[in-house]
Design a protein around this motif. Structure first.
Motif, mmCIF file in Angstrom:
data_model
loop_
_atom_site.group_PDB
_atom_site.id
_atom_site.type_symbol
_atom_site.label_atom_id
_atom_site.label_comp_id
_atom_site.label_asym_id
_atom_site.label_seq_id
_atom_site.Cartn_x
_atom_site.Cartn_y
_atom_site.Cartn_z
ATOM 1 N N GLY A 8 3.314 29.305 15.913
ATOM 2 C CA GLY A 8 3.089 30.730 15.946
ATOM 3 C C GLY A 8 1.942 31.257 15.622
ATOM 4 N N LYS A 9 1.887 32.614 15.331
ATOM 5 C CA LYS A 9 0.487 33.179 15.149
ATOM 6 C C LYS A 9 0.639 34.163 14.249
ATOM 7 C CE LYS A 9 0.584 35.987 19.415
ATOM 8 N NZ LYS A 9 -0.043 36.304 20.796
ATOM 9 N N ILE A 10 -0.413 34.722 13.757
ATOM 10 C CA ILE A 10 -0.402 35.962 12.713
ATOM 11 C C ILE A 10 -1.294 37.064 13.385
ATOM 12 C CG2 ILE A 10 -0.754 36.756 10.486
ATOM 13 C CD1 ILE A 10 -0.299 33.725 9.223
ATOM 14 N N LEU A 11 -0.930 38.162 13.439
ATOM 15 C CA LEU A 11 -1.783 39.068 14.021
ATOM 16 C C LEU A 11 -2.059 40.203 12.856
ATOM 17 C CD1 LEU A 11 0.192 40.063 17.174
ATOM 18 C CD2 LEU A 11 -1.802 38.470 16.993
ATOM 19 N N VAL A 12 -3.326 40.488 12.549
ATOM 20 C CA VAL A 12 -3.813 41.447 11.651
ATOM 21 C C VAL A 12 -4.304 42.517 12.439
ATOM 22 C CG1 VAL A 12 -5.423 41.671 9.429
ATOM 23 C CG2 VAL A 12 -4.597 39.367 10.251
ATOM 24 N N GLU A 13 -3.701 44.092 11.959
ATOM 25 C CA GLU A 13 -3.961 45.163 12.799
ATOM 26 C C GLU A 13 -4.399 46.047 11.691
ATOM 27 O OE1 GLU A 13 -0.194 46.031 14.542
ATOM 28 O OE2 GLU A 13 -0.391 44.298 15.922
ATOM 29 N N ARG A 38 -14.464 42.555 15.074
ATOM 30 C CA ARG A 38 -14.522 41.609 15.866
ATOM 31 C C ARG A 38 -13.606 40.300 15.371
ATOM 32 N NH1 ARG A 38 -20.483 40.864 17.634
ATOM 33 N NH2 ARG A 38 -20.717 41.370 15.598
ATOM 34 N N ILE A 39 -13.924 40.183 14.128
ATOM 35 C CA ILE A 39 -13.175 39.021 13.591
ATOM 36 C C ILE A 39 -11.656 39.335 13.480
ATOM 37 C CG2 ILE A 39 -13.046 37.864 11.158
ATOM 38 C CD1 ILE A 39 -15.834 38.086 11.026
ATOM 39 N N GLY A 40 -11.415 40.434 12.800
ATOM 40 C CA GLY A 40 -10.069 40.841 12.492
ATOM 41 C C GLY A 40 -9.348 40.685 13.664
ATOM 42 N N LYS A 41 -9.707 41.278 14.807
ATOM 43 C CA LYS A 41 -8.628 41.315 16.082
ATOM 44 C C LYS A 41 -8.323 40.013 16.554
ATOM 45 C CE LYS A 41 -12.260 41.965 19.567
ATOM 46 N NZ LYS A 41 -13.073 42.872 20.448
ATOM 47 N N LYS A 42 -8.806 38.766 16.115
ATOM 48 C CA LYS A 42 -8.627 37.498 16.479
ATOM 49 C C LYS A 42 -7.077 37.107 15.771
ATOM 50 C CE LYS A 42 -13.197 35.762 17.350
ATOM 51 N NZ LYS A 42 -14.356 34.965 16.984
ATOM 52 N N PRO A 43 -6.317 36.379 16.683
ATOM 53 C CA PRO A 43 -4.872 36.235 15.863
ATOM 54 C C PRO A 43 -5.353 34.806 15.107
ATOM 55 C CG PRO A 43 -4.996 35.650 18.561
ATOM 56 C CD PRO A 43 -6.179 36.665 18.187
ATOM 57 N N GLY A 76 -11.155 42.632 8.862
ATOM 58 C CA GLY A 76 -12.004 41.197 9.054
ATOM 59 C C GLY A 76 -11.704 40.374 7.756
ATOM 60 N N THR A 77 -11.670 41.108 6.561
ATOM 61 C CA THR A 77 -11.665 40.392 5.221
ATOM 62 C C THR A 77 -10.230 39.874 5.201
ATOM 63 O OG1 THR A 77 -13.261 41.770 4.156
ATOM 64 C CG2 THR A 77 -11.552 40.456 2.719
ATOM 65 N N MET A 78 -9.015 40.721 5.351
ATOM 66 C CA MET A 78 -7.888 40.180 5.602
ATOM 67 C C MET A 78 -7.543 38.896 6.464
ATOM 68 S SD MET A 78 -6.199 41.633 2.988
ATOM 69 C CE MET A 78 -4.974 40.556 3.614
ATOM 70 N N ARG A 79 -8.254 39.097 7.638
ATOM 71 C CA ARG A 79 -7.707 37.976 8.550
ATOM 72 C C ARG A 79 -8.635 36.675 8.268
ATOM 73 N NH1 ARG A 79 -10.319 34.067 11.833
ATOM 74 N NH2 ARG A 79 -8.996 33.552 13.770
ATOM 75 N N SER A 80 -9.755 36.699 7.582
ATOM 76 C CA SER A 80 -10.524 35.793 7.126
ATOM 77 C C SER A 80 -9.626 35.018 5.920
ATOM 78 C CB SER A 80 -11.958 35.978 6.373
ATOM 79 O OG SER A 80 -12.798 36.540 7.488
ATOM 80 N N LEU A 81 -9.108 35.770 4.934
ATOM 81 C CA LEU A 81 -8.421 35.363 3.668
ATOM 82 C C LEU A 81 -7.181 34.593 4.225
ATOM 83 C CD1 LEU A 81 -8.640 38.259 1.467
ATOM 84 C CD2 LEU A 81 -9.710 36.327 1.003
ATOM 85 N N ILE A 82 -6.422 34.980 5.290
ATOM 86 C CA ILE A 82 -5.252 34.338 5.719
ATOM 87 C C ILE A 82 -5.618 33.146 6.503
ATOM 88 C CG2 ILE A 82 -3.370 34.612 7.641
ATOM 89 C CD1 ILE A 82 -3.439 37.615 6.690
#
Length: 205
Positions: free
Chosen positions: A62-67, A3-8, A81-87
């Motif tokens: 802009g935005k960053i998408l983590v897939e 749920r965290i990772g899919k948020k841009p 989720g971890t990668m999205r939080s780090l970015i």
């Protein structure tokens, strides 16, 4: 899917994001950071265009998408989720920064900065020193305690959340708050569970 990772991740105005091999370089007004991307996680940088009205209204660049290409694998969901939080933390760090407020309780305790080190008088028979990491700034608001009720106070500031948190934890580890009188080093927002001291019954004469 996480749920965290899919948020841009929104790229705020004034922050530049670029891909350099397996690294994401993030530059902002406070400095530069790099995030090492895991090979199983895809990271897309989407610049703001004329058609992206909501982002334009937010003043975003802009935005960053983590897939995650393998949501059925548990480890990949965790990495997502971890990668999205780090970015996201890196973007906040280079644009606003992070801070940790610390307090010291105990009669006669003190802290001062000297020669790139924090020096603590914390109830031991010797001074305790900690080298301030590169990229961390220290502001001492109150250098010494006043009795056991008025604490010494200092603030740690930096753009790298992991580095800042680890340094704060290392400082707290010097003398964690004890549960009876609360003496020691703690985070300013930390709640210390207190214990009642031992009660001694007085016998009849």
């Amino acid at each position: 899917m996480s749920r965290i990772g899919k948020k841009p991740v929104v790229i705020p105005e004034g922050v530049k994001v670029e891909r350099q091999g397996r690294y994401i370089k993030i530059s902002g007004p406070l400095g530069d950071l790099q995030v090492n991307c895991h090979p199983r996680i895809k990271v897309k940088i989407v610049p703001a265009s004329a058609g992206m009205t909501p982002l334009r209204k937010q003043g975003a660049d802009g935005k960053i998408l983590v897939e995650n290409g393998h949501p059925e694998i548990r480890q990949d969901r965790q990495l997502h989720g971890t990668m999205r939080s780090l970015i996201a933390n890196a973007i906040v760090g280079v644009s606003k920064g992070f801070e940790k407020k610390m307090e010291i309780y105990g009669t006669g305790y003190s802290v001062n900065e000297q020669g790139g080190k924090l020096i603590f008088q914390i109830g031991f028979c010797h001074l305790v020193e900690r080298v301030i990491p590169k990229g961390v700034k220290v502001t001492i608001e109150v250098g010494a305690t006043r009795g056991n009720d008025v604490p010494a106070k200092f603030t740690l500031f930096g753009i790298d959340k992991c580095l800042l948190g680890q340094f704060a934890a290392d400082i707290r580890k010097i003398k964690p708050p004890e549960p009876y009188k609360g003496k020691g080093i703690r985070y300013a927002d930390e709640q210390v569970k207190r214990k009642a001291g031992k009660a001694f019954a007085t016998g009849a004469a």
